[in-house]
Scaffold this motif. Structure first.
Motif, mmCIF file in Angstrom:
data_model
loop_
_atom_site.group_PDB
_atom_site.id
_atom_site.type_symbol
_atom_site.label_atom_id
_atom_site.label_comp_id
_atom_site.label_asym_id
_atom_site.label_seq_id
_atom_site.Cartn_x
_atom_site.Cartn_y
_atom_site.Cartn_z
ATOM 1 N N TYR A 204 32.043 44.100 28.551
ATOM 2 C CA TYR A 204 33.328 43.393 28.557
ATOM 3 C C TYR A 204 33.132 41.921 28.914
ATOM 4 O O TYR A 204 33.846 41.045 28.420
ATOM 5 N N GLY A 205 32.165 41.668 29.798
ATOM 6 C CA GLY A 205 31.894 40.292 30.192
ATOM 7 C C GLY A 205 31.401 39.459 29.026
ATOM 8 O O GLY A 205 31.845 38.327 28.821
ATOM 9 N N GLU A 206 30.479 40.010 28.240
ATOM 10 C CA GLU A 206 29.969 39.273 27.091
ATOM 11 C C GLU A 206 31.085 38.962 26.101
ATOM 12 O O GLU A 206 31.112 37.887 25.491
ATOM 13 N N ALA A 207 32.014 39.891 25.925
ATOM 14 C CA ALA A 207 33.136 39.665 25.007
ATOM 15 C C ALA A 207 34.038 38.534 25.491
ATOM 16 O O ALA A 207 34.755 37.917 24.691
ATOM 17 N N ASN A 208 34.012 38.276 26.794
ATOM 18 C CA ASN A 208 34.833 37.210 27.376
ATOM 19 C C ASN A 208 33.995 35.996 27.786
ATOM 20 O O ASN A 208 34.464 35.148 28.541
ATOM 21 N N GLU A 209 32.761 35.936 27.282
ATOM 22 C CA GLU A 209 31.845 34.836 27.601
ATOM 23 C C GLU A 209 31.661 34.682 29.109
ATOM 24 O O GLU A 209 31.728 33.592 29.667
ATOM 25 N N CYS A 210 31.436 35.830 29.749
ATOM 26 C CA CYS A 210 31.221 35.870 31.194
ATOM 27 C C CYS A 210 29.818 36.402 31.488
ATOM 28 O O CYS A 210 29.277 37.211 30.730
ATOM 29 N N ILE A 227 31.766 38.208 38.449
ATOM 30 C CA ILE A 227 31.990 37.950 37.025
ATOM 31 C C ILE A 227 32.365 36.480 36.872
ATOM 32 O O ILE A 227 33.399 36.041 37.393
ATOM 33 N N THR A 228 31.553 35.731 36.165
ATOM 34 C CA THR A 228 31.723 34.280 36.079
ATOM 35 C C THR A 228 31.928 33.844 34.631
ATOM 36 O O THR A 228 31.089 34.133 33.766
ATOM 37 N N ARG A 229 33.034 33.161 34.367
ATOM 38 C CA ARG A 229 33.278 32.617 33.036
ATOM 39 C C ARG A 229 32.498 31.330 32.833
ATOM 40 O O ARG A 229 32.050 30.689 33.799
ATOM 41 N N GLU A 230 32.386 30.907 31.579
ATOM 42 C CA GLU A 230 31.644 29.687 31.284
ATOM 43 C C GLU A 230 32.312 28.443 31.860
ATOM 44 O O GLU A 230 31.649 27.427 32.076
ATOM 45 N N ASP A 231 33.620 28.519 32.114
ATOM 46 C CA ASP A 231 34.313 27.358 32.697
ATOM 47 C C ASP A 231 34.208 27.330 34.216
ATOM 48 O O ASP A 231 34.771 26.446 34.866
ATOM 49 N N GLY A 232 33.473 28.287 34.790
ATOM 50 C CA GLY A 232 33.256 28.316 36.234
ATOM 51 C C GLY A 232 34.186 29.230 36.998
ATOM 52 O O GLY A 232 33.941 29.528 38.179
ATOM 53 N N ALA A 233 35.263 29.696 36.374
ATOM 54 C CA ALA A 233 36.150 30.649 37.045
ATOM 55 C C ALA A 233 35.392 31.947 37.305
ATOM 56 O O ALA A 233 34.555 32.362 36.497
ATOM 57 N N TRP A 234 35.690 32.582 38.446
ATOM 58 C CA TRP A 234 34.941 33.789 38.786
ATOM 59 C C TRP A 234 35.796 34.785 39.558
ATOM 60 O O TRP A 234 36.804 34.433 40.172
#
Length: 297
Positions: A204-210, A227-234
């Protein structure tokens, strides 16, 4: 490519989306429907398309997965010099050791001692690392890296990656113990369930670029998944087999939040993912409770 997630096999209805947790969405009163026996079966059968398409029982899938482990032990892989030098006995001991310590912070020294077995195997640590690399290349195991937040903290963070199997069924097959055994050893089975959840979070993380990592510091404060997104949100996630451990997990998450959070560095969400029972909710302390059979992309 990984084995199928619970969402892909239909074991999860995906009503609670990982992407929406970052948006602080409500989750609704979605009741988890899995029994302990259901969770045992899901972990034993795994996310293998052939097991699922053939509608294998947990017993038959267990036998098929054991044979797969045996095949892996015997596989011939040449090194960069074109030389094959894999000892099936040592490889089996290595897989067994990883299976016994799955989803934990086992040290390389512990694995080495397991494989070495009173210095009878004659294996060196560089050779052992070569064996581990083979298992990675065969997509048998993968590593969850330690989280490295760019913050000032007095706590020293662990840096050793956490090893899991690409599918929890391999951990069960490697140990050669069926559902009847795990029903009487739920404390150990909790780590296999954690492998299941981490498998799905990686998907699920890969699908959300996490990306997925873990937190563990020198005070023994641990969080199963960051779980960390590419924009830094976690967001931070604790994994528990049953709802009886939710309060303990919530306490750990709040302790973690109090230690890490600053005005400019805050988690987007905190969540406890459970396997058996439970109703999805966002508690008054802000922590989400999420049955695994409700989680999706």
């Amino acid at each position: 490519m990984r084995p199928m997630s619970l969402l892909e096999t239909g074991a999860s209805d995906g009503k609670i989306k990982l992407s929406e947790l970052f948006q602080n969405k409500e989750v609704g009163a979605n009741k988890g429907n899995l029994t302990l026996n259901d969770v045992l079966n899901l972990c034993t059968i795994g996310g293998w398309p052939r097991n699922i398409s053939n509608n294998l029982s947990a017993k038959d899938a267990f036998l098929a997965n054991k044979q797969y482990i045996n095949d892996v032990v015997e596989v011939k892989i040449k090194d960069k010099n074109g030389i094959t030098s894999r000892d099936p006995i040592k490889m089996k001991r290595l897989i067994d050791s990883i299976a016994r310590n799955v989803s934990t912070l086992v040290t390389l020294e512990t694995i080495y001692e397991d494989v070495e077995q009173n210095k009878q195997s004659g294996i060196s640590k560089p050779t052992l690392m070569g064996y581990i690399d083979v298992l990675k290349k065969l997509f048998i195991i993968e590593e969850i890296p330690a989280w490295s937040p760019n913050i000032r903290s007095s706590a020293r963070l662990r840096k050793t990656p956490k090893t899991i199997f690409t599918d929890p069924s391999l951990a069960i097959a490697a140990q050669g113990k069926n559902n009847d055994y795990w029903m009487n050893d739920l404390r150990t089975f909790c780590f296999i369930f954690a492998n299941l959840v981490l498998r799905d979070l990686l998907t699920y993380g890969e699908a959300n670029e996490c990306s997925i990592s873990y937190y563990h510091d020198n005070t023994d404060l641990e969080v199963d998944a960051i779980i960390t997104r590419e924009d830094g949100a976690w967001g931070a996630v604790e994994i528990k087999l049953g709802v009886y451990d939710v309060e303990k997990a919530a306490h750990s998450l709040l302790r973690f939040k109090n230690k890490i959070e600053t005005d400019k560095f805050k988690p987007s969400f905190l969540a406890v993912i459970v396997g058996v029972g439970g109703v999805a909710e966002k508690r008054s302390d802000g922590i989400y409770i999420i049955p695994i059979d409700k989680l999706g992309i």
